[in-house]
Design a protein around this motif. Structure first.
Motif, short mmCIF file in Angstrom:
data_model
loop_
_atom_site.label_atom_id
_atom_site.label_comp_id
_atom_site.label_asym_id
_atom_site.label_seq_id
_atom_site.Cartn_x
_atom_site.Cartn_y
_atom_site.Cartn_z
N GLY B 209 43.51 46.68 48.75
CA GLY B 209 43.07 47.82 47.97
C GLY B 209 43.48 47.73 46.52
N GLY B 210 42.75 48.42 45.67
CA GLY B 210 43.03 48.45 44.23
C GLY B 210 43.63 49.78 43.81
N ARG B 211 43.81 49.91 42.50
CA ARG B 211 44.54 51.08 41.99
C ARG B 211 43.75 52.37 42.13
N SER B 235 45.96 44.85 44.86
CA SER B 235 45.85 44.27 43.52
C SER B 235 47.16 44.53 42.78
N ARG B 236 47.34 43.80 41.70
CA ARG B 236 48.55 44.03 40.91
C ARG B 236 48.60 45.44 40.36
N ALA B 237 47.44 45.94 39.95
CA ALA B 237 47.42 47.28 39.37
C ALA B 237 47.89 48.32 40.40
N ALA B 238 47.50 48.12 41.66
CA ALA B 238 47.93 49.04 42.71
C ALA B 238 49.44 48.92 42.95
N GLN B 249 51.14 42.15 46.91
CA GLN B 249 50.24 41.72 45.83
C GLN B 249 49.58 40.38 46.15
N VAL B 250 48.27 40.37 46.00
CA VAL B 250 47.49 39.15 46.22
C VAL B 250 47.03 38.64 44.86
N GLY B 251 47.17 37.34 44.62
CA GLY B 251 46.66 36.80 43.37
C GLY B 251 47.49 35.68 42.79
N GLN B 252 47.20 35.37 41.55
CA GLN B 252 47.89 34.29 40.83
C GLN B 252 49.39 34.51 40.83
N THR B 253 49.80 35.76 40.70
CA THR B 253 51.22 36.10 40.65
C THR B 253 51.76 36.53 42.00
N GLY B 254 50.87 36.82 42.92
CA GLY B 254 51.33 37.32 44.21
C GLY B 254 51.10 36.29 45.30
N ILE B 267 38.56 47.05 44.25
CA ILE B 267 39.23 46.03 43.43
C ILE B 267 38.18 45.44 42.50
N SER B 268 38.50 45.37 41.20
CA SER B 268 37.47 44.95 40.24
C SER B 268 37.16 43.45 40.35
N GLY B 269 38.18 42.66 40.69
CA GLY B 269 37.94 41.22 40.81
C GLY B 269 38.30 40.44 39.56
N ALA B 270 39.43 40.84 38.92
CA ALA B 270 39.94 40.07 37.78
C ALA B 270 40.26 38.64 38.23
N ILE B 271 40.17 37.69 37.29
CA ILE B 271 40.35 36.29 37.69
C ILE B 271 41.71 36.05 38.35
N ILE B 286 33.87 46.27 48.49
CA ILE B 286 33.39 47.65 48.47
C ILE B 286 33.84 48.26 47.15
N ASN B 287 32.86 48.58 46.31
CA ASN B 287 33.19 49.05 44.96
C ASN B 287 32.03 49.90 44.46
N LYS B 288 32.34 50.97 43.76
CA LYS B 288 31.24 51.85 43.35
C LYS B 288 30.52 51.34 42.11
N ASP B 289 31.12 50.33 41.45
CA ASP B 289 30.50 49.76 40.26
C ASP B 289 29.72 48.49 40.65
N PRO B 290 28.37 48.54 40.59
CA PRO B 290 27.58 47.37 41.02
C PRO B 290 27.83 46.13 40.16
N VAL B 303 27.95 48.79 47.53
CA VAL B 303 28.18 49.62 46.36
C VAL B 303 28.27 51.07 46.83
N GLN B 304 29.49 51.53 47.02
CA GLN B 304 29.70 52.89 47.53
C GLN B 304 31.06 53.40 47.11
N ASP B 305 31.21 54.70 47.21
CA ASP B 305 32.53 55.29 46.99
C ASP B 305 33.43 54.93 48.17
N LEU B 306 34.58 54.37 47.87
CA LEU B 306 35.45 53.90 48.95
C LEU B 306 35.95 55.05 49.84
N PHE B 307 36.10 56.23 49.25
CA PHE B 307 36.67 57.32 50.02
C PHE B 307 35.74 57.81 51.13
C1 LIG Z 1 49.68 37.06 33.90
C2 LIG Z 1 48.88 37.98 34.77
C3 LIG Z 1 48.96 37.83 36.13
C4 LIG Z 1 48.24 38.69 36.97
N1 LIG Z 1 48.34 38.49 38.32
C5 LIG Z 1 47.62 39.29 39.15
C6 LIG Z 1 47.68 39.11 40.58
O1 LIG Z 1 48.42 38.26 41.11
N2 LIG Z 1 46.92 39.92 41.36
C7 LIG Z 1 46.11 40.90 40.84
O2 LIG Z 1 45.44 41.60 41.61
N3 LIG Z 1 46.05 41.10 39.51
C8 LIG Z 1 46.79 40.33 38.65
N4 LIG Z 1 46.73 40.56 37.30
C9 LIG Z 1 46.05 41.80 36.82
C10 LIG Z 1 44.56 41.69 36.74
O3 LIG Z 1 44.21 41.15 35.48
C11 LIG Z 1 43.91 43.09 36.89
O4 LIG Z 1 44.44 43.95 35.92
C12 LIG Z 1 44.11 43.74 38.27
O5 LIG Z 1 43.79 42.83 39.30
C13 LIG Z 1 43.21 44.98 38.37
O6 LIG Z 1 43.46 45.69 39.55
P1 LIG Z 1 42.39 46.66 40.21
O7 LIG Z 1 41.18 45.87 40.57
O8 LIG Z 1 43.07 47.43 41.28
O9 LIG Z 1 42.10 47.72 39.04
P2 LIG Z 1 40.89 47.88 38.05
O10 LIG Z 1 40.59 46.64 37.33
O11 LIG Z 1 41.18 49.11 37.30
O12 LIG Z 1 39.63 48.13 38.99
C14 LIG Z 1 39.42 49.28 39.75
C15 LIG Z 1 38.09 49.11 40.46
O13 LIG Z 1 37.93 50.15 41.38
C16 LIG Z 1 36.60 50.61 41.35
N5 LIG Z 1 36.60 52.00 41.80
C17 LIG Z 1 37.16 53.09 41.19
N6 LIG Z 1 37.01 54.19 41.95
C18 LIG Z 1 36.34 53.81 43.06
C19 LIG Z 1 35.87 54.51 44.22
N7 LIG Z 1 36.10 55.82 44.37
N8 LIG Z 1 35.21 53.81 45.14
C20 LIG Z 1 34.96 52.48 44.98
N9 LIG Z 1 35.38 51.76 43.92
C21 LIG Z 1 36.06 52.43 42.97
C22 LIG Z 1 36.17 50.43 39.92
O14 LIG Z 1 34.75 50.30 39.85
C23 LIG Z 1 36.88 49.13 39.53
O15 LIG Z 1 36.10 48.00 39.76
C24 LIG Z 1 47.43 39.71 36.43
C25 LIG Z 1 47.35 39.85 35.05
C26 LIG Z 1 48.05 39.01 34.21
C27 LIG Z 1 47.94 39.17 32.73
#
Ligand SMILES: Cc1cc2nc3c(=O)[nH]c(=O)nc-3n(C[C@H](O)[C@H](O)[C@H](O)COP(=O)(O)OP(=O)(O)OC[C@H]3O[C@@H](n4cnc5c(N)ncnc54)[C@H](O)[C@@H]3O)c2cc1C
Ligand SMILES: Nc1ncnc2c1ncn2[C@@H]1O[C@H](COP(=O)(O)O)[C@@H](O)[C@H]1O
Lengths: 274, 322
Positions: B209-211, B235-238, B249-254, B267-271, B286-290, B303-307
């Protein structure tokens, strides 16, 4: 406390998916140079350890940043000085002269010269993703290493209390200086680092600090010393050789489903993962 | 000598599955080098594990069972590995948190070069060429280690866990000694995260899950995860926001995961996130932003609201599983 922070510039990590991978090399042309994010976190941690969080202007110690690289790295070093580091050193070298072991050997020499109580550094560079220099350096110095730190507290005594990420949980250790600490991203959370004079209730802003404009001007007057790699008198035989590079396997483009039920049907009958 | 030494990853008295991936590497690499492999177990009470570790075809299981290595402290483990490792051509560790901490320190002791976090290798005329990810998985390098002894850490997701081959390896006790620097390190505590769910790195299904899920993180994801027998990731943000514990945490740092099924929820899908899950067999987003980048790697995108989607999905999965 005197702290040394090694610092590398990398091709813009936010656009790492734009690197061009040919058999012979990884082409980063067109990407901006940025500080390695983990090194920025290390600088922030070092600054917090050498100040009172309630009065960040009065320095309580000294932070020296050091990089190995060509002249264009000076700009990144000035950026570090602007955020608050006191001194900078650049060891002139091209990237192809360096690998993790050579950087660690060279850093050990810089430690002999600067004589810090502590080295704080990134756990990894996000270009090579090697995660090795801190550990090599600690062994070359005969110092303890605390890797993957997410919290550092100094109560004024000769030891630091560090929380690090371990497998399946977190580990808490007390380390007597000198030592090498490598940091995770979480080291820049609001209450992750605490110096002795900083009140326990003090909360920093999450993340790294930015340099205000006057500081950027003042940073031009801070000392930046340039040394030559050859003058460090270290063995520069590479320990590893990269033969070739390849891009990651492409993932087949997927499909969008319209409903939850359609998703479940596909997972069950097509992907066969339910 | 071209033999290989595998350092087992043991946490709280249990052999971690990452060890079995390292054994798979050692089995295959020892064929390429024309030698065999041994396994080293370090920790208080690990002698009990010698039988379990001896069923994989190693010539020997070396056991450093001593109160001095009760807790993981680099300056106590590294000298034990280095002392044993001198006699080998390749010393192999797991690319886990402790493995990544230990391997370069051991390499420094052995004057060795290090191949970190390898995802593959080939034998090239008796020499090993290692494949490893760089630039958050956006490039792979093929590298050789040019020193007499080589140190390697093996990424668990890219080598299948070894199956026991039967038989029993000879068991040999080895002595422990600590670095002088160990005196500077006082181990205070290890807070293990206890969970009823499968280990993130070992699970066949991961729900991440994401933030955007905010404080309801566990309430929203746990029913789905439990229905699927899945581990929970984030995600890291979460994690940074405190919605999910840092170990998830899943990812480059996790953690790097490659399950059969990875479900990315909000989860937005940052690299940096993709770096940790792109190797999964089937990816659902599953993400509301296509336009969210996660859809570029997803096999199935919704493409749907996760809740609303997640409770519905939980019910539908229950029904589909019968
Ligand atoms: C050095 C470095 C290392 C990093 N390492 C990691 C790592 O290991 N792992 C990692 O995950 N990140 C890492 N990051 C952070 C990464 O760049 C992103 O900031 C992070 O992954 C974003 O998390 P997120 O997808 O939860 O949040 P956001 O990017 O804010 O995305 C939130 C998403 O949720 C969707 N959304 C919002 N509300 C709803 C809803 N109601 N229903 C459905 N969808 C919804 C939005 O459309 C959006 O796509 C790192 C960054 C740096 C600089
Ligand atoms: N060329 C360099 N100059 C200065 N520091 C470096 C350099 N390369 C690596 N480092 C340091 O070593 C850390 C770990 O890098 P690595 O082991 O390459 O992933 C980085 O976060 C830096 O602090």
């Amino acid at each position: 406390m005197k702290i040394l922070v090694p610092f590398k510039r990398v091709a813009d990590p936010e656009n790492a998916n734009k690197v061009k991978v040919t058999g012979a090399k990884i082409e980063t042309a067109g990407l901006e140079w940025k500080p390695n994010p983990f090194d920025e976190y290390a600088i922030e941690a070092a600054l917090r350890l050498t100040e009172n969080g309630t009065n960040t202007k009065a320095r309580l110690g000294e932070v020296t940043v050091v990089t190995f690289g060509p002249a264009e790295c000076d700009q990144t070093l000035r950026g570090a000085l602007a955020t608050g580091a006191d001194k900078a050193i650049r060891v002139d070298a091209t990237d192809d002269q360096l690998d993790g072991v050579i950087v660690a050997r060279a850093l050990a020499k810089i430690v002999e010269q600067v004589k810090p109580d502590l080295v704080v550094m990134g756990k990894q560079t996000v270009d090579s993703d090697s995660n090795q220099v801190g550990q090599y350096l600690a062994e070359f110095l005969g110092w303890p290493q605390i890797t993957f730190a997410i919290s550092v507290k100094n109560d004024g005594g000769p030891a630091l209390e560090v929380v690090r990420v371990g497998d399946g949980g977190v580990q808490k250790v007390k380390v007597t200086l000198p030592a090498v600490i490598t940091v995770e991203d979480r080291i820049v959370n609001s209450a992750s680092v605490q110096s002795a004079p900083t009140p326990a209730t003090h909360k920093y802003q999450d993340g790294v600090r930015f340099a205000p404009l006057p500081a950027i001007m003042q940073a031009k007057k801070k000392p930046l010393e340039v040394k030559k790699l050859a003058d460090l008198g270290i063995d520069t035989t590479p320990a590893v050789k990269y033969q070739s590079y390849e891009p990651p396997p492409a993932r087949k483009a997927g499909v969008k489903v319209k409903t939850v039920q359609e998703l479940v049907d596909k997972l069950k009958n097509e992907a066969k993962v339910l | 000598m071209a033999d290989i030494l595998v350092v087992a990853e043991i946490v709280e008295g249990q052999v971690k599955k990452a060890t079995l991936s390292a054994i798979t590497f050692a089995r295959e690499a020892s064929k390429a080098l024309g030698g065999g492999f041994d396994i080293l177990a370090i920790g208080l009470g690990v002698e009990k594990l010698a039988g379990e570790l001896g069923a994989f075809g190693a010539k020997k299981v070396l056991v450093a069972d001593d109160a001095g290595v009760k807790d993981y402290v680099t300056e106590r483990f590294a000298p034990v590995v280095a002392a044993a490792g001198k006699a080998y051509g390749v010393v192999v560790m797991t690319a886990t948190t402790n493995g990544k901490d230990l391997a370069p320190r051991v390499a420094a002791k052995l004057n060795a070069g290090y191949a970190p976090d390898i995802t593959g290798f080939k034998g090239d005329g008796g020499k090993l060429v290692y494949k490893r990810p760089m630039y958050a998985g956006n490039a792979f390098g093929w590298m050789t280690v040019e020193t007499p002894i080589q140190v390697v850490s093996v990424r668990q997701t890219d080598f299948a866990p070894a199956e026991p081959s039967g038989g029993a390896s000879a068991v040999e006790k080895v002595a422990v000694s600590a670095d002088k620097a160990a005196e500077q390190v006082q181990f205070l505590a290890f807070e293990m995260v206890k969970s009823e769910r499968p280990d993130l790195a070992e699970a066949k299904v991961v729900v991440s899950g994401g933030r955007s899920i905010k404080e309801k993180f566990m309430d929203v994801l746990a029913p789905l995860a439990d229905t699927l027998g899945a581990a929970i990731g984030a995600s890291r943000a979460a994690c940074d926001a405190g919605y999910a514990p840092v170990e998830l945490q899943v990812g480059q740092t996790g953690k790097v995961v490659a399950p059969q099924l990875y479900i990315a929820v909000g989860i937005s899908g940052a690299i940096q996130h993709l770096a940790g899950m792109k190797g999964s067999k089937t990816i659902v987003a599953i993400n509301k932003d296509p336009e969210a980048p996660i859809f570029q790697v997803a096999d199935y995108g919704l493409v749907q609201d996760l809740f609303t989607a997640i409770p519905e999905l939980t019910t539908a999965v229950k029904a589909a599983k019968g």
